[in-house]
Design a protein around this motif. Structure first.
Motif, PDB file in Angstrom:
ATOM      1  N   ASP A  53       0.700  -1.335  -0.052  1.00  0.00           N
ATOM      2  CA  ASP A  53      -0.019  -0.039  -0.016  1.00  0.00           C
ATOM      3  C   ASP A  53       0.856   1.269   0.025  1.00  0.00           C
ATOM      4  O   ASP A  53       0.172   2.513   0.414  1.00  0.00           O
ATOM      5  CB  ASP A  53      -0.769   0.179   1.293  1.00  0.00           C
ATOM      6  CG  ASP A  53      -1.999  -1.079   1.219  1.00  0.00           C
ATOM      7  OD1 ASP A  53      -2.262  -1.478   0.103  1.00  0.00           O
ATOM      8  OD2 ASP A  53      -2.387  -1.582   2.366  1.00  0.00           O
ATOM      9  N   ARG A  54       2.238   1.327  -0.114  1.00  0.00           N
ATOM     10  CA  ARG A  54       2.890   2.496  -0.188  1.00  0.00           C
ATOM     11  C   ARG A  54       2.685   3.150  -1.653  1.00  0.00           C
ATOM     12  O   ARG A  54       2.376   2.389  -2.507  1.00  0.00           O
ATOM     13  CB  ARG A  54       4.433   2.054  -0.474  1.00  0.00           C
ATOM     14  CG  ARG A  54       5.325   3.213  -0.315  1.00  0.00           C
ATOM     15  CD  ARG A  54       5.203   3.997   1.133  1.00  0.00           C
ATOM     16  NE  ARG A  54       5.717   2.963   2.116  1.00  0.00           N
ATOM     17  CZ  ARG A  54       6.716   2.781   2.678  1.00  0.00           C
ATOM     18  NH1 ARG A  54       8.029   3.597   2.389  1.00  0.00           N
ATOM     19  NH2 ARG A  54       7.163   1.945   3.550  1.00  0.00           N
ATOM     20  N   ARG A  55       2.474   4.465  -1.500  1.00  0.00           N
ATOM     21  CA  ARG A  55       2.493   5.242  -2.661  1.00  0.00           C
ATOM     22  C   ARG A  55       3.492   6.374  -2.936  1.00  0.00           C
ATOM     23  O   ARG A  55       3.914   6.994  -2.048  1.00  0.00           O
ATOM     24  CB  ARG A  55       0.933   6.238  -2.468  1.00  0.00           C
ATOM     25  CG  ARG A  55      -0.259   5.339  -2.211  1.00  0.00           C
ATOM     26  CD  ARG A  55      -1.346   6.412  -2.342  1.00  0.00           C
ATOM     27  NE  ARG A  55      -1.711   7.199  -3.343  1.00  0.00           N
ATOM     28  CZ  ARG A  55      -2.147   8.436  -3.392  1.00  0.00           C
ATOM     29  NH1 ARG A  55      -3.113   8.937  -2.504  1.00  0.00           N
ATOM     30  NH2 ARG A  55      -2.182   9.386  -4.815  1.00  0.00           N
ATOM     31  N   TYR A  56       3.895   6.279  -4.210  1.00  0.00           N
ATOM     32  CA  TYR A  56       5.058   7.136  -4.546  1.00  0.00           C
ATOM     33  C   TYR A  56       4.457   8.044  -5.484  1.00  0.00           C
ATOM     34  O   TYR A  56       4.784   9.567  -5.407  1.00  0.00           O
ATOM     35  CB  TYR A  56       6.140   6.350  -5.234  1.00  0.00           C
ATOM     36  CG  TYR A  56       6.664   5.230  -4.300  1.00  0.00           C
ATOM     37  CD1 TYR A  56       7.404   5.516  -3.372  1.00  0.00           C
ATOM     38  CD2 TYR A  56       6.584   3.813  -4.597  1.00  0.00           C
ATOM     39  CE1 TYR A  56       7.971   4.598  -2.420  1.00  0.00           C
ATOM     40  CE2 TYR A  56       7.106   2.876  -3.771  1.00  0.00           C
ATOM     41  CZ  TYR A  56       7.932   3.215  -2.783  1.00  0.00           C
ATOM     42  OH  TYR A  56       8.342   2.205  -1.919  1.00  0.00           O
ATOM     43  N   TYR A  57       3.973   7.703  -6.392  1.00  0.00           N
ATOM     44  CA  TYR A  57       3.361   8.922  -7.457  1.00  0.00           C
ATOM     45  C   TYR A  57       2.031   9.668  -7.024  1.00  0.00           C
ATOM     46  O   TYR A  57       0.984   8.642  -7.019  1.00  0.00           O
ATOM     47  CB  TYR A  57       3.167   8.247  -8.868  1.00  0.00           C
ATOM     48  CG  TYR A  57       2.680   8.883 -10.109  1.00  0.00           C
ATOM     49  CD1 TYR A  57       3.313  10.351 -10.296  1.00  0.00           C
ATOM     50  CD2 TYR A  57       1.545   8.731 -10.703  1.00  0.00           C
ATOM     51  CE1 TYR A  57       2.546  11.131 -11.118  1.00  0.00           C
ATOM     52  CE2 TYR A  57       1.018   9.723 -11.573  1.00  0.00           C
ATOM     53  CZ  TYR A  57       1.442  10.593 -11.887  1.00  0.00           C
ATOM     54  OH  TYR A  57       1.075  11.542 -12.740  1.00  0.00           O
ATOM     55  N   ARG A  58       2.068  10.682  -7.075  1.00  0.00           N
ATOM     56  CA  ARG A  58       0.753  11.424  -6.247  1.00  0.00           C
ATOM     57  C   ARG A  58       0.540  12.532  -7.335  1.00  0.00           C
ATOM     58  O   ARG A  58       1.168  13.736  -7.565  1.00  0.00           O
ATOM     59  CB  ARG A  58       1.198  11.956  -5.176  1.00  0.00           C
ATOM     60  CG  ARG A  58       1.392  10.942  -3.914  1.00  0.00           C
ATOM     61  CD  ARG A  58       1.514  11.546  -2.611  1.00  0.00           C
ATOM     62  NE  ARG A  58       1.723  10.537  -1.710  1.00  0.00           N
ATOM     63  CZ  ARG A  58       0.954   9.987  -0.750  1.00  0.00           C
ATOM     64  NH1 ARG A  58      -0.337  10.289  -1.028  1.00  0.00           N
ATOM     65  NH2 ARG A  58       1.276   9.003  -0.112  1.00  0.00           N
ATOM     66  N   PRO A  59      -0.351  12.246  -8.288  1.00  0.00           N
ATOM     67  CA  PRO A  59      -0.435  13.305  -9.291  1.00  0.00           C
ATOM     68  C   PRO A  59      -1.158  14.704  -8.897  1.00  0.00           C
ATOM     69  O   PRO A  59      -1.949  14.493  -8.020  1.00  0.00           O
ATOM     70  CB  PRO A  59      -1.425  12.529 -10.457  1.00  0.00           C
ATOM     71  CG  PRO A  59      -2.167  11.534  -9.560  1.00  0.00           C
ATOM     72  CD  PRO A  59      -1.181  11.084  -8.553  1.00  0.00           C
ATOM     73  N   THR A  60      -0.836  15.612  -9.781  1.00  0.00           N
ATOM     74  CA  THR A  60      -1.484  17.086  -9.352  1.00  0.00           C
ATOM     75  C   THR A  60      -2.580  17.256 -10.132  1.00  0.00           C
ATOM     76  O   THR A  60      -3.151  16.369 -10.918  1.00  0.00           O
ATOM     77  CB  THR A  60      -0.289  18.073  -9.493  1.00  0.00           C
ATOM     78  OG1 THR A  60      -0.147  18.252 -11.059  1.00  0.00           O
ATOM     79  CG2 THR A  60       0.995  17.641  -9.039  1.00  0.00           C
ATOM     80  N   GLU A  61      -3.135  18.244  -9.923  1.00  0.00           N
ATOM     81  CA  GLU A  61      -4.434  18.698 -10.675  1.00  0.00           C
ATOM     82  C   GLU A  61      -4.028  19.535 -12.142  1.00  0.00           C
ATOM     83  O   GLU A  61      -4.760  20.182 -12.802  1.00  0.00           O
ATOM     84  CB  GLU A  61      -5.148  19.643  -9.997  1.00  0.00           C
ATOM     85  CG  GLU A  61      -5.926  19.012  -8.776  1.00  0.00           C
ATOM     86  CD  GLU A  61      -7.139  18.104  -9.102  1.00  0.00           C
ATOM     87  OE1 GLU A  61      -7.490  17.907 -10.377  1.00  0.00           O
ATOM     88  OE2 GLU A  61      -7.368  17.371  -8.201  1.00  0.00           O
ATOM     89  N   GLN A  62      -2.814  19.558 -12.265  1.00  0.00           N
ATOM     90  CA  GLN A  62      -2.058  20.443 -13.472  1.00  0.00           C
ATOM     91  C   GLN A  62      -2.170  19.579 -14.915  1.00  0.00           C
ATOM     92  O   GLN A  62      -2.073  18.536 -15.128  1.00  0.00           O
ATOM     93  CB  GLN A  62      -0.696  20.714 -13.362  1.00  0.00           C
ATOM     94  CG  GLN A  62      -0.217  21.695 -11.934  1.00  0.00           C
ATOM     95  CD  GLN A  62      -0.999  22.988 -12.200  1.00  0.00           C
ATOM     96  OE1 GLN A  62      -0.916  23.609 -13.118  1.00  0.00           O
ATOM     97  NE2 GLN A  62      -1.719  23.325 -11.003  1.00  0.00           N
ATOM     98  N   GLY A  63      -3.107  20.432 -15.913  1.00  0.00           N
ATOM     99  CA  GLY A  63      -2.975  19.868 -17.259  1.00  0.00           C
ATOM    100  C   GLY A  63      -3.586  18.501 -17.233  1.00  0.00           C
ATOM    101  O   GLY A  63      -4.586  18.145 -16.575  1.00  0.00           O
ATOM    102  N   SER A  64      -2.956  17.651 -18.140  1.00  0.00           N
ATOM    103  CA  SER A  64      -3.230  16.356 -18.133  1.00  0.00           C
ATOM    104  C   SER A  64      -3.178  15.374 -17.213  1.00  0.00           C
ATOM    105  O   SER A  64      -3.878  14.498 -16.966  1.00  0.00           O
ATOM    106  CB  SER A  64      -2.880  15.741 -19.445  1.00  0.00           C
ATOM    107  OG  SER A  64      -2.937  16.388 -20.608  1.00  0.00           O
ATOM    108  N   GLU A  65      -2.367  15.843 -16.046  1.00  0.00           N
ATOM    109  CA  GLU A  65      -2.230  14.803 -15.004  1.00  0.00           C
ATOM    110  C   GLU A  65      -3.480  14.973 -14.148  1.00  0.00           C
ATOM    111  O   GLU A  65      -3.469  13.980 -13.520  1.00  0.00           O
ATOM    112  CB  GLU A  65      -1.152  15.518 -14.069  1.00  0.00           C
ATOM    113  CG  GLU A  65      -0.558  14.488 -13.402  1.00  0.00           C
ATOM    114  CD  GLU A  65       0.722  14.812 -12.841  1.00  0.00           C
ATOM    115  OE1 GLU A  65       1.671  13.994 -12.639  1.00  0.00           O
ATOM    116  OE2 GLU A  65       1.195  16.294 -12.269  1.00  0.00           O
ATOM    117  N   ALA A  66      -4.435  15.836 -14.291  1.00  0.00           N
ATOM    118  CA  ALA A  66      -5.680  16.017 -13.502  1.00  0.00           C
ATOM    119  C   ALA A  66      -6.457  14.543 -13.929  1.00  0.00           C
ATOM    120  O   ALA A  66      -7.219  13.858 -13.199  1.00  0.00           O
ATOM    121  CB  ALA A  66      -6.700  16.997 -13.953  1.00  0.00           C
ATOM    122  N   LYS A  67      -6.542  14.380 -15.214  1.00  0.00           N
ATOM    123  CA  LYS A  67      -7.216  13.046 -15.778  1.00  0.00           C
ATOM    124  C   LYS A  67      -6.359  11.693 -15.010  1.00  0.00           C
ATOM    125  O   LYS A  67      -7.270  10.715 -14.854  1.00  0.00           O
ATOM    126  CB  LYS A  67      -7.188  12.957 -17.052  1.00  0.00           C
ATOM    127  CG  LYS A  67      -7.767  13.949 -17.916  1.00  0.00           C
ATOM    128  CD  LYS A  67      -7.811  13.969 -19.429  1.00  0.00           C
ATOM    129  CE  LYS A  67      -8.814  14.890 -20.025  1.00  0.00           C
ATOM    130  NZ  LYS A  67      -8.573  14.879 -21.672  1.00  0.00           N
TER     131      LYS A  67
END
Length: 456
Positions: free
Chosen positions: A422-436
């Motif tokens: 359950d470790r999380r490394y990638y935490r996407p932002t709300e910027q641009g296409s990363e919001a999707k």
């Protein structure tokens, strides 16, 4: 053969022997006009203005070990020579280019002897960054016990080029490039000084002097030597010399920028480019790009840095960024300079204007931290291939779930080691296409939560 110059000044002696300072008739203008007093020194007012620390140290003859750090032509050696005139110590001028350990030890022995006689020794080392660690270490014990007062001059960042033990015992003074006005002062002095062109009638407009000063880019030596060049090539009429705009433009038309691709300015400029793009300042980014390319930087080096930036600072906020950066690298490889400047400008502006996310960079750095601490974590059996009978008997591949067989292309198979579940490394932002991307990751997380509830 030892190559260093020694200047001795005894108490009450008004001058010094000229082995270090004497001017030869054919010396360049910059050498002929080198000042010998603080009153004649131009620039560095932040250090040498009235009441400033360095000026007081020199005037009170309380010199400590110090490093002069600054670009070429800003007065590092001149300051050392002024100190030689002011101090009551024995002054030794030492070359980092031509001297080795043997020469250093001989000078140190002489300094020890002078100290026992009550005489200080000031050792000036030009281009101290050219000394290797062993050579720099040879100075350390003599600086510590006070046998010598070390003055080093360097164009490179002393934090990287001078041993930390030696650097900690020296005061670092940062010398700045001269302003255009300060350079014009030097140019006017050259025209009025007998060591310069006072004996000639030089006809040159103020505007031309401004051009020369701007061209010199803070370097007094470049300014004075350029003036000398335009005067020597001016139109001569008896004792008079007339300098035309055309002659000035010829002498400064192709600027030879001083740019060490391994030096600090190289890293300063690429840092400025990178941070301008990160700050979405396209104009600043294009300026720093031009500074690098016009100074002779390899366009492929710049292109490689853009490829890195595309995923470090833009990432999945705009996945086209990496495509543009790689295309720019290929364009540079295909057509080279100067045609590829527009390709790099395209990439730089695109990257500056793209939405920004460092989520990929943070993800890797976070995962790297765990990986370095847990290098021996075994790969879960369900993720291992089992091409042999033995491997199957050892349960390799047992429990593997093929996602394409699932209707939603998702399974509840654990892919991390148990200790990192359950470790999380990638935490996407709300910027641009990363919001999707963030929305998709939330949907996957929700599927897992619902699946766990159903199993209960």
């Amino acid at each position: 053969m030892m190559r260093y110059n020694r200047i001795k000044r005894r108490k009450g002696q008004k001058g010094v022997q000229r082995s270090l300072f004497e001017n030869q008739g054919h010396d360049p203008l910059a050498s002929r006009l080198r000042p010998e007093t603080l009153e004649g020194y131009v620039g560095q007012t932040h250090l040498l203005g009235k009441g400033k620390v360095l000026r007081q140290l020199i005037e009170q003859d309380q010199i400590c070990s110090m490093i002069f750090w600054g670009p070429p032509g800003v007065g590092k050696t001149t300051l050392a020579r002024i100190i030689a005139e002011k101090t009551r110590a024995r002054f030794v001028d030492f070359s980092a280019v031509t001297s080795g350990i043997k020469e250093i030890k001989k000078v140190m022995t002489e300094a020890d002897h002078s100290r026992m006689l009550g005489e200080k020794t000031v050792l000036f080392v030009d281009e101290i960054h050219r000394f290797n660690k062993a050579q720099q270490d040879a100075f350390l014990p003599f600086v510590e016990k006070g046998s010598i007062i070390l003055i080093g001059a360097t164009t490179e960042n002393p934090s990287f080029e001078v041993n930390s033990a030696l650097l900690s015992r020296c005061k670092v003074f940062v010398l700045q490039p001269l302003s255009v006005q300060e350079l014009k002062t030097l140019l006017h002095r050259a025209l009025a000084d007998e060591r310069g062109f006072a004996k000639q009638q030089i006809k040159i407009q103020e505007e031309w002097l401004e051009m020369i000063a701007a061209f010199a880019n803070g370097d007094a030596r470049v300014a004075l030597n350029t003036l000398e060049m335009v005067v020597l090539n001016g139109k001569k009429e008896g004792d008079a010399v007339e300098v035309s705009r055309e002659m000035v433009e010829q002498c400064i038309g192709q600027k030879s920028l001083l740019y060490d691709k391994n030096g600090e300015e190289h890293y300063n400029l690429i840092s400025a480019l990178h941070k301008s793009m990160r700050n979405s300042d396209a104009d600043a980014a294009v300026y720093w790009l031009a500074r690098m390319l016009e100074a002779g930087e390899d366009p492929l080096y710049v292109a490689r840095r853009l490829v890195r930036f595309a995923d470090e600072d833009v990432g999945m906020a705009d996945s086209r960024a990496i495509e543009i950066a790689v295309a720019a690298y290929q364009a540079c490889h295909f057509i080279g300079m100067p045609e590829c400047t527009v390709n790099l400008t395209h990439a730089v502006v695109y990257l500056a204007m793209a939405p920004k996310s460092n989520a990929l960079y943070i993800a890797y750095e976070s995962a790297k931290g765990d990986a370095m601490k847990m290098l021996a974590e075994p790969v879960p059996l369900q993720l291992r291939n089992a091409p042999t009978k033995l491997m199957k008997e050892l349960h390799y591949g047992e429990g593997y779930q093929y996602a394409h067989d699932a209707s939603e292309k998702l399974t509840d198979m654990q892919c991390l080691p148990e200790s990192l579940k359950d470790r999380r490394y990638y935490r996407p932002t709300e910027q641009g296409s990363e919001a999707k991307v963030k929305q998709r990751m939330q949907q996957i997380a929700q599927w897992h939560r619902q699946h766990d509830l159903n199993k209960e």
